[in-house]
Design an enzyme around this catalytic site. Structure first.
Site, PDB file in Angstrom:
ATOM      1  N   CYS A   1      57.317 -86.808  71.629  1.00 31.42           N
ATOM      2  CA  CYS A   1      57.501 -87.458  72.921  1.00 31.42           C
ATOM      3  C   CYS A   1      57.879 -86.423  73.975  1.00 31.42           C
ATOM      4  CB  CYS A   1      58.563 -88.540  72.920  1.00 31.42           C
ATOM      5  SG  CYS A   1      58.197 -89.898  71.826  1.00 31.42           S
TER       6      CYS A   1
ATOM      7  N   ARG B   1      53.342 -82.924  72.882  1.00 33.33           N
ATOM      8  CA  ARG B   1      54.521 -83.501  72.244  1.00 33.33           C
ATOM      9  C   ARG B   1      54.277 -84.933  71.761  1.00 33.33           C
ATOM     10  NH1 ARG B   1      59.037 -80.573  73.034  1.00 33.33           N
ATOM     11  NH2 ARG B   1      60.236 -82.374  72.377  1.00 33.33           N
TER      12      ARG B   1
ATOM     13  N   TRP C   1      54.837 -90.313  71.169  1.00 29.64           N
ATOM     14  CA  TRP C   1      54.432 -90.173  69.766  1.00 29.64           C
ATOM     15  C   TRP C   1      55.162 -91.310  69.060  1.00 29.64           C
ATOM     16  CZ3 TRP C   1      56.454 -89.223  64.849  1.00 29.64           C
ATOM     17  CH2 TRP C   1      55.556 -88.722  63.895  1.00 29.64           C
TER      18      TRP C   1
ATOM     19  N   ASN D   1      63.245 -89.718  73.998  1.00 28.19           N
ATOM     20  CA  ASN D   1      62.692 -88.917  72.912  1.00 28.19           C
ATOM     21  C   ASN D   1      63.704 -88.944  71.773  1.00 28.19           C
ATOM     22  OD1 ASN D   1      61.631 -86.990  71.217  1.00 28.19           O
ATOM     23  ND2 ASN D   1      62.097 -85.260  72.550  1.00 28.19           N
ATOM     24  N   GLY D   2      63.307 -89.509  70.635  1.00 31.92           N
ATOM     25  CA  GLY D   2      64.224 -89.576  69.500  1.00 31.92           C
ATOM     26  C   GLY D   2      64.136 -90.932  68.836  1.00 31.92           C
TER      27      GLY D   2
ATOM     28  N   GLU E   1      48.594 -70.915  54.562  1.00 32.04           N
ATOM     29  CA  GLU E   1      48.507 -71.017  56.018  1.00 32.04           C
ATOM     30  C   GLU E   1      47.049 -71.183  56.473  1.00 32.04           C
ATOM     31  OE1 GLU E   1      50.381 -71.741  58.223  1.00 32.04           O
ATOM     32  OE2 GLU E   1      49.663 -70.963  60.111  1.00 32.04           O
TER      33      GLU E   1
ATOM     34  N   LYS F   1      45.567 -74.471  58.564  1.00 30.49           N
ATOM     35  CA  LYS F   1      44.856 -74.376  59.847  1.00 30.49           C
ATOM     36  C   LYS F   1      43.551 -75.165  59.778  1.00 30.49           C
ATOM     37  CE  LYS F   1      47.884 -73.171  60.940  1.00 30.49           C
ATOM     38  NZ  LYS F   1      49.030 -73.359  61.802  1.00 30.49           N
TER      39      LYS F   1
ATOM     40  N   GLU G   1      44.490 -78.996  59.750  1.00 30.24           N
ATOM     41  CA  GLU G   1      45.009 -79.506  61.027  1.00 30.24           C
ATOM     42  C   GLU G   1      43.931 -79.524  62.110  1.00 30.24           C
ATOM     43  OE1 GLU G   1      49.623 -78.224  61.416  1.00 30.24           O
ATOM     44  OE2 GLU G   1      48.175 -76.609  61.565  1.00 30.24           O
TER      45      GLU G   1
ATOM     46  N   HIS H   1      44.469 -73.577  35.667  1.00 34.60           N
ATOM     47  CA  HIS H   1      45.300 -74.462  34.841  1.00 34.60           C
ATOM     48  C   HIS H   1      45.022 -75.938  35.123  1.00 34.60           C
ATOM     49  CE1 HIS H   1      47.418 -71.124  33.101  1.00 34.60           C
ATOM     50  NE2 HIS H   1      47.573 -70.608  34.314  1.00 34.60           N
TER      51      HIS H   1
ATOM     52  N   LYS I   1      53.794 -81.600  68.234  1.00 36.79           N
ATOM     53  CA  LYS I   1      54.160 -80.184  68.232  1.00 36.79           C
ATOM     54  C   LYS I   1      55.557 -79.968  67.680  1.00 36.79           C
ATOM     55  CE  LYS I   1      53.543 -75.856  69.426  1.00 36.79           C
ATOM     56  NZ  LYS I   1      52.750 -75.163  68.400  1.00 36.79           N
TER      57      LYS I   1
HETATM   58  C1  F6R Z   1      51.446 -76.008  61.895  1.00 43.18           C
HETATM   59  C2  F6R Z   1      52.362 -76.887  62.538  1.00 43.18           C
HETATM   60  C3  F6R Z   1      53.509 -77.462  61.766  1.00 43.18           C
HETATM   61  C4  F6R Z   1      54.781 -76.766  62.232  1.00 43.18           C
HETATM   62  C5  F6R Z   1      56.028 -77.434  61.640  1.00 43.18           C
HETATM   63  C6  F6R Z   1      57.294 -76.682  62.004  1.00 43.18           C
HETATM   64  O1  F6R Z   1      50.398 -75.584  62.695  1.00 43.18           O
HETATM   65  O2  F6R Z   1      52.204 -77.118  63.682  1.00 43.18           O
HETATM   66  O3  F6R Z   1      53.364 -77.331  60.389  1.00 43.18           O
HETATM   67  O4  F6R Z   1      54.699 -75.431  61.857  1.00 43.18           O
HETATM   68  O5  F6R Z   1      56.094 -78.749  62.091  1.00 43.18           O
HETATM   69  O6  F6R Z   1      57.464 -76.611  63.378  1.00 43.18           O
HETATM   70  P1  F6R Z   1      58.482 -75.569  64.019  1.00 43.18           P
HETATM   71  O7  F6R Z   1      57.948 -74.216  63.756  1.00 43.18           O
HETATM   72  O8  F6R Z   1      58.514 -75.911  65.469  1.00 43.18           O
HETATM   73  O9  F6R Z   1      59.801 -75.783  63.341  1.00 43.18           O
END
Ligand code: F6R
Length: 592
Positions: free
Chosen positions: A2, A29, A76, A102-103, A470, A474, A477, A493, A587
């Site tokens: 949010c 957000r 969100w 937000n929360g 990682e 990517k 996502e 395995h 985010k």
């Molecule tokens: C990956 C992604 C999420 C964040 C995770 C942690 O692209 O966006 O996996 O990495 O939510 O977020 P932060 O780094 O803000 O604690």
């Protein structure tokens, strides 16, 4: 999760447009719905006017009338589905108060029942709406500021709210656990409120990040800071950020994700010029025998895992826990533990819970963060601010590689080789620049051959194992493709049963001590018919094709990971995803 935005004394006289533009900057957000409340300059009724819609805000327009004070929100969804009615702002019964939030108000149901008994009419299923009605109830006997403070102090959970009052033309905002920042444009006497700085960076870089337990009261005359518990006024001191407007703009790129991937030519090397003193301080604690525990969520947890390999290479033992699984192990954390928390936003709820617990046990907290002024920074004894600049795309890229570079420098410092590490990181700039510019053509071609696939498997070993995790994240996502990563040794395995003729299998490798072993694993996949795509600084007969990456010894994983970021981007485009705003993701995950 949010985005909150508000303006007071909008100099254009079109506060709704200003808020809409600010919300567009905060869309990362939350992008389920958006809404704005304004006090019109020429009101037809003595009420706030509101507009709310479901869907993304990107192309949205507002038909709200002129005004100089307004609040807005991009959502969100947590409580209540994605509907116009559940979009913020939420009004009280009089239509003179509106709330953005937000929360999560964990105790909202107990208030709601009581408020309904008192005759309040609810028009949404959200937890937020109780805040509007609670303030409405309290304002009958006291001033707005006190009514909001009292209401906010009764809320359980991590929250940030903004309340606009029609009568007094005031915005009151409070913070406990969810981010809030105010911006002051002194020249034009414009005041801004946001969940994050990019929302108002166009107007000012003079900011105050609210602490938990703080509130700001913004009127057309002034902005004041208060302590929420005592109600006492506090001195508001503004800091000037060195962020530039371009940092929060796409700068000619089609998406923020692409821009941020490309910015890594600069941002990774930049980490070699910051935090030297702090890194020295942490290295000295490690040498004194502090044990190391690394933690984070999602991408940050993979960074933590890569850190564990870096430390192992330096001959130093460390432990890694995803912050969301930290608590069972927190009993092993004590005064002689260095907890290194990694986070882009510094606001991830699970990471903060882990850190708070570690702090309770007496651990020293080190944070490796990108965003400034975050809750994590405040909880930390030592801050390693990686300085990658605002990361707007939901998918983390440049923040991750800067965090990774910082961890590498730390591991080198701990084995008294900081200068060597610094040189290696600095040199990445030139190598990556030459390579990235040629990478796009190669990856667009590869993406075209993968765009209709349903499953992709990936393997890596040692440092390339976290790199594989990682890389796969990517792809998932950015393109919604099922990409499953494994440690090379694990695949045989069980999961090798899934490999059939033509199944795409990525093999991430370096010229390291396990090159032979990873190539044997590639051969095993190939023998089952897998299409083997190497991501490595070398060609091999085990690879059907290869994405060649720069040979950078231990730092080869930087190139291997960047290849995954960029491939994810092109696959996302090819599969019709929005690379900047993947479905269901936010985010900054500020809820448990
Ligand atoms: C990956 C992604 C999420 C964040 C995770 C942690 O692209 O966006 O996996 O990495 O939510 O977020 P932060 O780094 O803000 O604690």
């Amino acid at each position: 999760m949010c985005g909150i935005f508000a303006v007071v004394n909008d100099k254009t006289g079109n506060a709704a447009q200003t808020v809409l533009a600010g919300l567009k900057k905060l869309e990362y957000r939350g992008y389920d719905s958006w809404g704005i409340a304004i006090k019109p300059t020429s009101p037809e009724t003595a009420k706030l006017q509101i507009e709310k819609h479901i869907g993304k805000i990107g192309e949205a327009q507002t038909s709200l009338p002129a005004g100089t004070i307004a609040i807005g929100h991009t959502r969100w969804a947590t409580h209540g589905g994605v509907t116009d009615a559940n979009a913020h702002p939420h009004l009280d019964c009089t239509g003179k108060l509106a709330v953005i939030h937000n929360g999560i108000v964990e105790n909202y149901l107990e208030f709601k029942e009581d408020l309904i008994k008192k005759g309040h009419k609810f028009s949404s299923e959200t937890d937020t709406e109780v805040v509007a009605h609670l303030v409405e109830e309290k304002i009958k006997n006291q001033k707005l500021t006190k009514a909001v403070f009292e209401t906010f102090n009764e809320l359980v959970g991590s929250n940030a709210i903004g309340v606009i009052d029609y009568e007094t033309e005031t915005i009151v905002a409070c913070r406990n656990g969810s981010p809030l920042v105010v911006g002051v444009d002194e020249k034009n006497k414009q005041y801004f409120l946001g969940s994050d700085v990019p929302a108002f960076l166009k107007y000012t870089n003079k900011v105050h990040f609210l602490d938990d337990g703080e509130s700001v009261v913004i009127t057309t005359n002034e902005i004041k800071l208060f302590d929420l518990k005592t109600g006492a006024e506090k001195k508001l001191s503004l800091q000037t950020l060195d962020w530039k407007l371009e940092d929060a703009e796409k700068g000619g790129f089609s998406h923020f994700l692409l821009k941020e991937i490309m910015e890594q030519k600069e941002t990774i090397a930049k980490t070699a010029s910051v935090n030297e003193k702090e890194i020295g301080e942490i290295a000295s604690l490690i040498k004194q025998g502090f044990k190391i525990v690394l933690t984070g969520c999602g991408t940050a947890s993979y960074c933590a895992l890569a850190g564990k390999y870096f430390f192992a290479k330096a001959g130093i033992e460390s432990q890694t826990y995803g912050s969301y699984e930290f608590l069972p192990f927190s009993k092993f954390i004590d005064k002689k533990t260095l907890v290194i928390a990694i986070s882009q936003s510094g606001e991830t709820a699970d990471t903060l819970i882990a850190v708070r617990q570690a702090k309770k046990n007496g651990a020293k907290i080190v944070s490796i963060v990108n965003a400034r002024g975050s809750t994590l920074e405040r909880l930390s004894d030592i801050i390693l601010a990686v300085g990658a600049g605002p990361e707007i795309a939901v998918v983390s890229t440049k923040a991750f590689t800067s965090q990774l570079a910082t961890l590498y420098l730390l591991s080198k410092a701990a084995e008294n080789k900081y200068d060597e590490g610094k040189k290696q990181i600095k040199e990445l700039k030139e190598t990556l620049t030459l390579w990235i510019d040629k990478l796009s053509t190669r990856l667009i071609g590869l993406a075209k051959t993968l765009v209709d696939q349903e499953h992709i498997y990936l393997i890596g070993k040692h440092l390339n194992y976290p790199a594989t995790l990682e890389f796969a994240l990517k792809l998932k996502e950015s393109s919604y493709l099922h990409a499953e990563p494994f440690a090379a040794g694990e695949l045989k395995h069980g999961v090798i049963t899934l490999i059939q003729k033509g199944t795409p299998c990525f093999v991430l490798a370096s010229n390291d001590e396990v090159k032979g072993e990873i190539l044997s694993s590639a051969a095993e996949l190939k023998a089952r018919g897998g299409r083997i795509i190497g991501v490595a600084p070398f060609k091999s007969s085990e690879f059907d094709e290869v994405v060649e990456t720069p040979d950078l010894a231990d730092l080869t994983i930087f190139g291997n990971i960047i290849a995954g970021q960029l491939l994810g981007y092109y696959l996302g485009i090819g599969r019709g995803a929005d690379p900047d705003k993947p479905r269901n993701l936010a985010k900054s995950v500020t809820v448990k």
